[in-house]
Design a protein around this motif. Structure first.
Motif, PDB file in Angstrom:
ATOM      1  N   SER A 224       1.097  -0.994   0.048  1.00  0.00           N
ATOM      2  CA  SER A 224      -0.113   0.049   0.058  1.00  0.00           C
ATOM      3  C   SER A 224       0.804   1.325   0.106  1.00  0.00           C
ATOM      4  O   SER A 224       1.704   1.537   0.958  1.00  0.00           O
ATOM      5  N   LEU A 225       0.865   1.997  -1.003  1.00  0.00           N
ATOM      6  CA  LEU A 225       1.942   2.980  -1.080  1.00  0.00           C
ATOM      7  C   LEU A 225       0.999   4.367  -1.119  1.00  0.00           C
ATOM      8  O   LEU A 225       0.124   4.797  -1.766  1.00  0.00           O
ATOM      9  N   MET A 226       1.186   5.032  -0.016  1.00  0.00           N
ATOM     10  CA  MET A 226       0.485   6.077   0.438  1.00  0.00           C
ATOM     11  C   MET A 226       0.951   7.476   0.209  1.00  0.00           C
ATOM     12  O   MET A 226       2.157   7.597   0.059  1.00  0.00           O
ATOM     13  N   SER A 227       0.137   8.476  -0.189  1.00  0.00           N
ATOM     14  CA  SER A 227       0.428  10.005  -0.564  1.00  0.00           C
ATOM     15  C   SER A 227      -0.069  10.872   0.508  1.00  0.00           C
ATOM     16  O   SER A 227      -0.190  12.070   0.358  1.00  0.00           O
ATOM     17  N   TYR A 246       5.259  11.648  -5.856  1.00  0.00           N
ATOM     18  CA  TYR A 246       4.270  10.382  -5.590  1.00  0.00           C
ATOM     19  C   TYR A 246       4.398   9.751  -6.947  1.00  0.00           C
ATOM     20  O   TYR A 246       4.494   8.458  -6.839  1.00  0.00           O
ATOM     21  N   LYS A 247       4.361  10.444  -8.091  1.00  0.00           N
ATOM     22  CA  LYS A 247       4.171   9.592  -9.320  1.00  0.00           C
ATOM     23  C   LYS A 247       5.434   8.842  -9.571  1.00  0.00           C
ATOM     24  O   LYS A 247       5.526   7.719 -10.089  1.00  0.00           O
ATOM     25  N   VAL A 248       6.620   9.450  -9.410  1.00  0.00           N
ATOM     26  CA  VAL A 248       7.776   8.793  -9.492  1.00  0.00           C
ATOM     27  C   VAL A 248       7.765   7.413  -8.782  1.00  0.00           C
ATOM     28  O   VAL A 248       8.272   6.495  -9.248  1.00  0.00           O
ATOM     29  N   VAL A 249       7.439   7.537  -7.402  1.00  0.00           N
ATOM     30  CA  VAL A 249       7.484   6.059  -6.692  1.00  0.00           C
ATOM     31  C   VAL A 249       6.480   5.405  -7.177  1.00  0.00           C
ATOM     32  O   VAL A 249       6.758   3.958  -7.330  1.00  0.00           O
ATOM     33  N   LYS A 250       5.265   5.780  -7.562  1.00  0.00           N
ATOM     34  CA  LYS A 250       4.240   4.704  -8.171  1.00  0.00           C
ATOM     35  C   LYS A 250       4.811   4.049  -9.214  1.00  0.00           C
ATOM     36  O   LYS A 250       4.351   2.839  -9.410  1.00  0.00           O
TER      37      LYS A 250
END
Length: 280
Positions: A224-227, A246-250
Motif C-alpha cells: 500500500s503506497l500512501m500519499s 508520488y508519481k515517480v514512486v508509484k
C-alpha cells in the motif's frame, strides 16, 4: 521484569511502576476505539480500530501526534481489555500495539479470540516480539518507513530501523496470504500488507524501500503506497508531498511488477484522513 518488548530496549521496570521510552506502564492505555472503521486497503474490510496511546518510535511527522507522544487515554486492566476485545463488533485492529504487547498477550489469555486480529505496526519490531505477535495475529499491517538509516535517525531517532524492520517483515512474511471471497470483494484473512508513506523530499528512500520489498519479500507481497502525508505542525517534513514525487514512486512500484497493490489519490493528503482524538 524489565521491558525489552520493542527495539528501544529501554529496560523500564514497568511492573514496578516505571514508564518506558514509549510512555507506557504495565497496563495498556486506549486513546480511542472506532467502529466501524475502514482503511484505504479494501482487502482489510471493516474493522474495530483500537488506538493505543504512546509509541515506541515517535516519528517527527507523526499523523497521530496527539496520542503518540505520551501514553494518553484510559488505562485498561487486563480483564477490561479482554472485555473490549470480546465486545468488538468487527475484526479487531490493534493500532500501534508494540509497546503494549505484554498487556495484549495477558488480555487475550482471558478473552475469546475475535474472528480476525490485525496487528497494525510501525514495522519497528524485535524478532522476538514479532514471533510473539504472530501467535495471535491473522494479518500484519506493517509500515516499512525507511531504507535510509540517516533519514531514520533524523526523523525517528532510529538509525537501526531498516535492519530491524526488514528482519521483522521477513518473519511476518512467513505466514502465507489467505483470501476469502466476500460480498464486497476479496478479504485478506491471513498474511501481510506492507504500507509505505512517501515523504516529501525523500523519493530515493521510497525507491529503495520498494526495491527491498520486491527482492526480499517478493512482488506478490501486498503493498500500500500512501500519499496522505500531512505536516503535523510540529516536526519535519513541513510541506506536503508533491504530485510528481508520488508519481515517480508509484511508477517505480509498477515497473517492479507488484501484483497486488493499493495507490492513494493525491487528495488523500488532508487532515480529514487523520482520526479526531480530541473527544476520545
Amino acid at each position: 521484569m524489565r521491558c525489552f518488548d520493542c527495539p528501544r530496549g529501554c529496560g523500564a521496570e514497568r511492573d514496578g511502576g516505571e514508564v518506558g521510552f514509549c510512555g507506557g506502564g504495565r497496563l495498556a492505555r486506549i486513546a480511542k476505539t472506532v467502529e466501524p472503521f475502514t482503511y484505504e486497503e479494501p482487502c482489510l474490510g471493516t474493522v474495530t480500530a483500537v488506538f493505543f496511546g504512546g509509541c515506541s518510535l515517535k516519528c517527527s511527522y507523526c499523523q497521530n501526534i496527539a496520542i503518540s507522544r505520551a501514553a494518553v487515554g484510559d488505562e485498561y486492566s487486563d480483564a477490561r481489555l479482554a472485555e473490549l476485545f470480546d465486545g468488538a463488533a468487527y475484526p479487531l485492529d490493534l493500532v500501534t500495539p508494540t509497546h503494549y504487547l505484554s498487556a495484549i498477550e495477558r488480555a487475550l489469555a482471558l478473552a475469546e479470540k475475535p474472528n480476525r486480529i490485525i496487528y497494525n505496526t510501525s514495522g519497528y519490531e524485535t524478532a522476538d516480539g514479532t514471533r510473539r505477535a504472530a501467535a495471535f495475529t491473522d494479518v500484519f499491517l506493517a509500515d516499512f518507513k525507511y531504507a535510509d538509516g540517516a533519514l531514520a535517525q533524523r526523523l525517528s531517532g532510529a538509525p537501526d530501523y531498516f535492519e530491524t524492520a526488514s528482519a521483522a517483515l521477513k518473519i511476518m512474511r512467513e505466514t502465507e496470504d489467505e483470501w476469502a471471497d466476500m460480498p464486497d470483494g476479496k478479504i485478506l484473512t491471513r498474511g501481510l500488507v506492507v504500507r509505505h508513506l512517501v515523504l516529501p523530499g525523500c523519493v530515493q528512500n521510497s525507491l529503495r524501500v520498494l526495491d527491498y520489498i520486491a527482492s526480499a519479500l517478493g512482488t506478490d507481497t501486498v503493498i500500500s503506497l500512501m500519499s496522505q502525508f500531512t505536516p503535523n505542525g510540529e516536526g519535519e517534513p513541513r510541506r506536503k508531498l508533491g504530485k510528481l514525487e508520488y508519481k515517480v514512486v508509484k511508477e517505480h512500484a509498477l515497473k517492479l511488477g507488484f501484483k497486488t497493490g493499493y495507490f492513494q489519490a493525491h487528495e488523500s493528503a488532508s487532515a480529514a484522513f487523520t482520526p479526531d482524538f480530541r473527544n476520545s
